[in-house]
Design a protein around this motif. Structure first.
Motif, PDB file in Angstrom:
ATOM      1  N   VAL A 178      33.613  56.766  39.054  1.00 44.36           N
ATOM      2  CA  VAL A 178      34.630  55.749  39.295  1.00 44.36           C
ATOM      3  C   VAL A 178      35.152  55.255  37.947  1.00 44.36           C
ATOM      4  O   VAL A 178      34.359  54.900  37.066  1.00 44.36           O
ATOM      5  CB  VAL A 178      34.055  54.556  40.095  1.00 44.36           C
ATOM      6  CG1 VAL A 178      35.091  53.447  40.230  1.00 44.36           C
ATOM      7  CG2 VAL A 178      33.592  55.020  41.467  1.00 44.36           C
ATOM      8  N   HIS A 179      36.465  55.253  37.796  1.00 45.21           N
ATOM      9  CA  HIS A 179      37.052  54.761  36.540  1.00 45.21           C
ATOM     10  C   HIS A 179      37.228  53.253  36.610  1.00 45.21           C
ATOM     11  O   HIS A 179      37.900  52.734  37.495  1.00 45.21           O
ATOM     12  CB  HIS A 179      38.404  55.406  36.268  1.00 45.21           C
ATOM     13  CG  HIS A 179      39.086  54.836  35.061  1.00 45.21           C
ATOM     14  ND1 HIS A 179      38.684  55.113  33.770  1.00 45.21           N
ATOM     15  CD2 HIS A 179      40.129  53.957  34.948  1.00 45.21           C
ATOM     16  CE1 HIS A 179      39.453  54.453  32.929  1.00 45.21           C
ATOM     17  NE2 HIS A 179      40.327  53.744  33.611  1.00 45.21           N
ATOM     18  N   LEU A 180      36.590  52.551  35.676  1.00 45.18           N
ATOM     19  CA  LEU A 180      36.785  51.117  35.529  1.00 45.18           C
ATOM     20  C   LEU A 180      37.586  50.856  34.269  1.00 45.18           C
ATOM     21  O   LEU A 180      37.466  51.587  33.276  1.00 45.18           O
ATOM     22  CB  LEU A 180      35.447  50.378  35.431  1.00 45.18           C
ATOM     23  CG  LEU A 180      34.477  50.499  36.604  1.00 45.18           C
ATOM     24  CD1 LEU A 180      33.245  49.621  36.336  1.00 45.18           C
ATOM     25  CD2 LEU A 180      35.125  50.105  37.915  1.00 45.18           C
ATOM     26  N   THR A 181      38.404  49.821  34.296  1.00 46.73           N
ATOM     27  CA  THR A 181      39.064  49.399  33.066  1.00 46.73           C
ATOM     28  C   THR A 181      38.015  48.820  32.124  1.00 46.73           C
ATOM     29  O   THR A 181      36.888  48.522  32.509  1.00 46.73           O
ATOM     30  CB  THR A 181      40.137  48.340  33.339  1.00 46.73           C
ATOM     31  OG1 THR A 181      39.496  47.137  33.788  1.00 46.73           O
ATOM     32  CG2 THR A 181      41.126  48.819  34.398  1.00 46.73           C
ATOM     33  N   ARG A 182      38.400  48.680  30.875  1.00 39.08           N
ATOM     34  CA  ARG A 182      37.482  48.109  29.891  1.00 39.08           C
ATOM     35  C   ARG A 182      36.977  46.739  30.331  1.00 39.08           C
ATOM     36  O   ARG A 182      35.792  46.431  30.235  1.00 39.08           O
ATOM     37  CB  ARG A 182      38.194  47.996  28.534  1.00 39.08           C
ATOM     38  CG  ARG A 182      37.319  47.490  27.410  1.00 39.08           C
ATOM     39  CD  ARG A 182      38.126  47.219  26.162  1.00 39.08           C
ATOM     40  NE  ARG A 182      38.771  48.423  25.665  1.00 39.08           N
ATOM     41  CZ  ARG A 182      40.061  48.664  25.755  1.00 39.08           C
ATOM     42  NH1 ARG A 182      40.862  47.792  26.344  1.00 39.08           N
ATOM     43  NH2 ARG A 182      40.571  49.766  25.261  1.00 39.08           N
ATOM     44  N   THR A 183      37.879  45.914  30.833  1.00 41.43           N
ATOM     45  CA  THR A 183      37.506  44.567  31.244  1.00 41.43           C
ATOM     46  C   THR A 183      36.569  44.599  32.447  1.00 41.43           C
ATOM     47  O   THR A 183      35.580  43.863  32.494  1.00 41.43           O
ATOM     48  CB  THR A 183      38.754  43.740  31.562  1.00 41.43           C
ATOM     49  OG1 THR A 183      39.585  43.690  30.397  1.00 41.43           O
ATOM     50  CG2 THR A 183      38.390  42.326  31.979  1.00 41.43           C
ATOM     51  N   GLU A 184      36.879  45.437  33.431  1.00 44.65           N
ATOM     52  CA  GLU A 184      36.016  45.530  34.610  1.00 44.65           C
ATOM     53  C   GLU A 184      34.612  45.971  34.224  1.00 44.65           C
ATOM     54  O   GLU A 184      33.623  45.414  34.716  1.00 44.65           O
ATOM     55  CB  GLU A 184      36.625  46.515  35.612  1.00 44.65           C
ATOM     56  CG  GLU A 184      37.882  45.999  36.290  1.00 44.65           C
ATOM     57  CD  GLU A 184      38.696  47.082  36.960  1.00 44.65           C
ATOM     58  OE1 GLU A 184      39.697  46.747  37.627  1.00 44.65           O
ATOM     59  OE2 GLU A 184      38.352  48.275  36.807  1.00 44.65           O
ATOM     60  N   PHE A 185      34.514  46.968  33.339  1.00 38.27           N
ATOM     61  CA  PHE A 185      33.186  47.421  32.937  1.00 38.27           C
ATOM     62  C   PHE A 185      32.442  46.327  32.183  1.00 38.27           C
ATOM     63  O   PHE A 185      31.238  46.128  32.386  1.00 38.27           O
ATOM     64  CB  PHE A 185      33.266  48.681  32.075  1.00 38.27           C
ATOM     65  CG  PHE A 185      31.911  49.268  31.785  1.00 38.27           C
ATOM     66  CD1 PHE A 185      31.375  50.228  32.626  1.00 38.27           C
ATOM     67  CD2 PHE A 185      31.162  48.834  30.706  1.00 38.27           C
ATOM     68  CE1 PHE A 185      30.109  50.757  32.386  1.00 38.27           C
ATOM     69  CE2 PHE A 185      29.894  49.341  30.457  1.00 38.27           C
ATOM     70  CZ  PHE A 185      29.369  50.313  31.305  1.00 38.27           C
ATOM     71  N   ASP A 221      38.100  35.921  38.439  1.00 38.43           N
ATOM     72  CA  ASP A 221      38.084  36.179  39.878  1.00 38.43           C
ATOM     73  C   ASP A 221      38.972  37.376  40.233  1.00 38.43           C
ATOM     74  O   ASP A 221      38.628  38.180  41.101  1.00 38.43           O
ATOM     75  CB  ASP A 221      38.561  34.941  40.642  1.00 38.43           C
ATOM     76  CG  ASP A 221      37.724  33.718  40.328  1.00 38.43           C
ATOM     77  OD1 ASP A 221      36.514  33.873  40.129  1.00 38.43           O
ATOM     78  OD2 ASP A 221      38.284  32.612  40.270  1.00 38.43           O
ATOM     79  N   VAL A 222      40.115  37.485  39.562  1.00 30.54           N
ATOM     80  CA  VAL A 222      41.020  38.596  39.835  1.00 30.54           C
ATOM     81  C   VAL A 222      40.364  39.925  39.460  1.00 30.54           C
ATOM     82  O   VAL A 222      40.408  40.910  40.205  1.00 30.54           O
ATOM     83  CB  VAL A 222      42.347  38.409  39.090  1.00 30.54           C
ATOM     84  CG1 VAL A 222      43.270  39.589  39.327  1.00 30.54           C
ATOM     85  CG2 VAL A 222      43.036  37.123  39.541  1.00 30.54           C
ATOM     86  N   HIS A 223      39.711  39.967  38.304  1.00 30.38           N
ATOM     87  CA  HIS A 223      39.025  41.187  37.881  1.00 30.38           C
ATOM     88  C   HIS A 223      37.841  41.505  38.799  1.00 30.38           C
ATOM     89  O   HIS A 223      37.575  42.679  39.091  1.00 30.38           O
ATOM     90  CB  HIS A 223      38.546  41.050  36.437  1.00 30.38           C
ATOM     91  CG  HIS A 223      39.610  41.308  35.416  1.00 30.38           C
ATOM     92  ND1 HIS A 223      40.162  42.554  35.200  1.00 30.38           N
ATOM     93  CD2 HIS A 223      40.226  40.473  34.543  1.00 30.38           C
ATOM     94  CE1 HIS A 223      41.066  42.474  34.230  1.00 30.38           C
ATOM     95  NE2 HIS A 223      41.116  41.223  33.827  1.00 30.38           N
ATOM     96  N   ILE A 224      37.113  40.486  39.233  1.00 27.73           N
ATOM     97  CA  ILE A 224      35.987  40.706  40.148  1.00 27.73           C
ATOM     98  C   ILE A 224      36.489  41.336  41.446  1.00 27.73           C
ATOM     99  O   ILE A 224      35.874  42.257  41.995  1.00 27.73           O
ATOM    100  CB  ILE A 224      35.250  39.390  40.449  1.00 27.73           C
ATOM    101  CG1 ILE A 224      34.436  38.929  39.230  1.00 27.73           C
ATOM    102  CG2 ILE A 224      34.340  39.540  41.667  1.00 27.73           C
ATOM    103  CD1 ILE A 224      33.152  39.681  38.991  1.00 27.73           C
ATOM    104  N   GLY A 225      37.628  40.864  41.962  1.00 30.36           N
ATOM    105  CA  GLY A 225      38.190  41.427  43.179  1.00 30.36           C
ATOM    106  C   GLY A 225      38.513  42.902  43.017  1.00 30.36           C
ATOM    107  O   GLY A 225      38.212  43.721  43.896  1.00 30.36           O
ATOM    108  N   SER A 226      39.107  43.271  41.891  1.00 28.35           N
ATOM    109  CA  SER A 226      39.418  44.667  41.621  1.00 28.35           C
ATOM    110  C   SER A 226      38.146  45.488  41.462  1.00 28.35           C
ATOM    111  O   SER A 226      38.044  46.619  41.968  1.00 28.35           O
ATOM    112  CB  SER A 226      40.276  44.774  40.367  1.00 28.35           C
ATOM    113  OG  SER A 226      40.560  46.118  40.054  1.00 28.35           O
ATOM    114  N   LEU A 227      37.158  44.929  40.764  1.00 25.26           N
ATOM    115  CA  LEU A 227      35.886  45.617  40.550  1.00 25.26           C
ATOM    116  C   LEU A 227      35.187  45.894  41.879  1.00 25.26           C
ATOM    117  O   LEU A 227      34.674  46.991  42.115  1.00 25.26           O
ATOM    118  CB  LEU A 227      34.999  44.761  39.647  1.00 25.26           C
ATOM    119  CG  LEU A 227      33.608  45.280  39.295  1.00 25.26           C
ATOM    120  CD1 LEU A 227      33.683  46.632  38.605  1.00 25.26           C
ATOM    121  CD2 LEU A 227      32.886  44.269  38.404  1.00 25.26           C
TER     122      LEU A 227
END
Length: 259
Positions: A178-185, A221-227
């Motif tokens: 799964v590809h995560l963005t730098r921030t998500e990872f 919260d926005v990044h957590i939702g995407s993650l």
């Protein structure tokens, strides 16, 4: 210039020069006056700057010049900002900041989910933009997935169907990469490093962004939702648990051997 739409602060009194030797910034904004102001601030901050007003041209320029930072408007001719970001993420690890007049959370979520590192709502202060970019530049880039010959085993964590290689910065769900963005990872890693502990939004901001961050905690919260969507983390038995009004917690990870 002081009345340029989208700018909430005057363009005079530019910040003093700061060394950014070798760093290239790409500004993609269809309003020429606003693009000029942003480009001027970035040049004074020490970047080499390319300013473009079209999404298709932006993708071609990024392929040719490999920018370190991309300031990207959502509303663009040719390709819109979402599609530009999506295409950039197929070949570029540049830091991407989206500029948007759309305050709806769904627009922010879409932008972050396709690979943007941050977003700024218009009207905005160019000084704030530079501060946000400075914070991102203090974060590490993608780690090399190949270990040194005599390096210790990589830190790998198993969390149910989710496997996280903290050193290679790679994630698998049900055996699929799964590809995560730098921030998500970085958010996921920050939670894993404090297993079973409630991690506040403020702590995540300080850890993932910077203690000098000038944005609001809603971005977490926005990044957590995407993650969660990328990890297929849903239902009652979620991997990432929301502690209402405080932050997030992840169950104790189980160490695993290196892959």
């Amino acid at each position: 210039m002081n009345s340029v739409p989208g700018v909430s602060a005057p363009a005079d009194g530019l910040p003093a020069d700061r060394p950014r030797a070798g760093l290239h910034a790409l500004v993609v904004e269809d309003e020429p006056d606003l693009a000029a102001i942003v480009g001027d601030y970035l040049r004074r901050a020490g970047f080499d700057v390319t300013v473009l007003h079209d999404g298709t041209q932006a993708v071609a320029s990024a392929q040719q010049h490999a920018p370190d930072v991309v300031v990207l408007d959502l509303g663009l001719p040719g390709l819109d900002g979402i599609e530009v970001c999506r295409q950039l993420r197929t070949f570029s690890d540049a830091y991407i900041v989206m500029l948007t007049a759309r305050a709806a959370e769904v627009d922010m979520l879409i932008g972050l989910s396709v690979g943007a590192d941050d977003y700024i709502l218009k009207p905005f202060s160019p000084r704030v933009l530079i501060a946000r970019i400075d914070a991102m530049l203090r974060r590490p880039r993608q780690a090399d997935a190949e270990p040194e010959p005599d390096a210790p085993p990589r830190r790998v964590r198993e969390l149910g169907p989710v496997i996280v290689d903290l050193d290679a910065r790679q994630v698998w769900v049900g055996g699929n990469h799964v590809h995560l963005t730098r921030t998500e990872f970085d958010i996921l890693a920050a939670l894993i490093r404090r297993p079973g502990v409630v991690v506040t939004r403020e702590h995540l901001m300080n850890t993932v962004w910077d203690s000098d961050w000038v944005g609001d905690t809603h971005v977490v919260d926005v990044h957590i939702g995407s993650l969660r969507r990328k990890l297929d983390d849903r239902g009652d038995d979620r991997l990432i648990e929301t502690v209402r009004g405080v932050g997030y917690r992840i169950d104790t990870p189980t160490p695993s051997s290196a892959r």
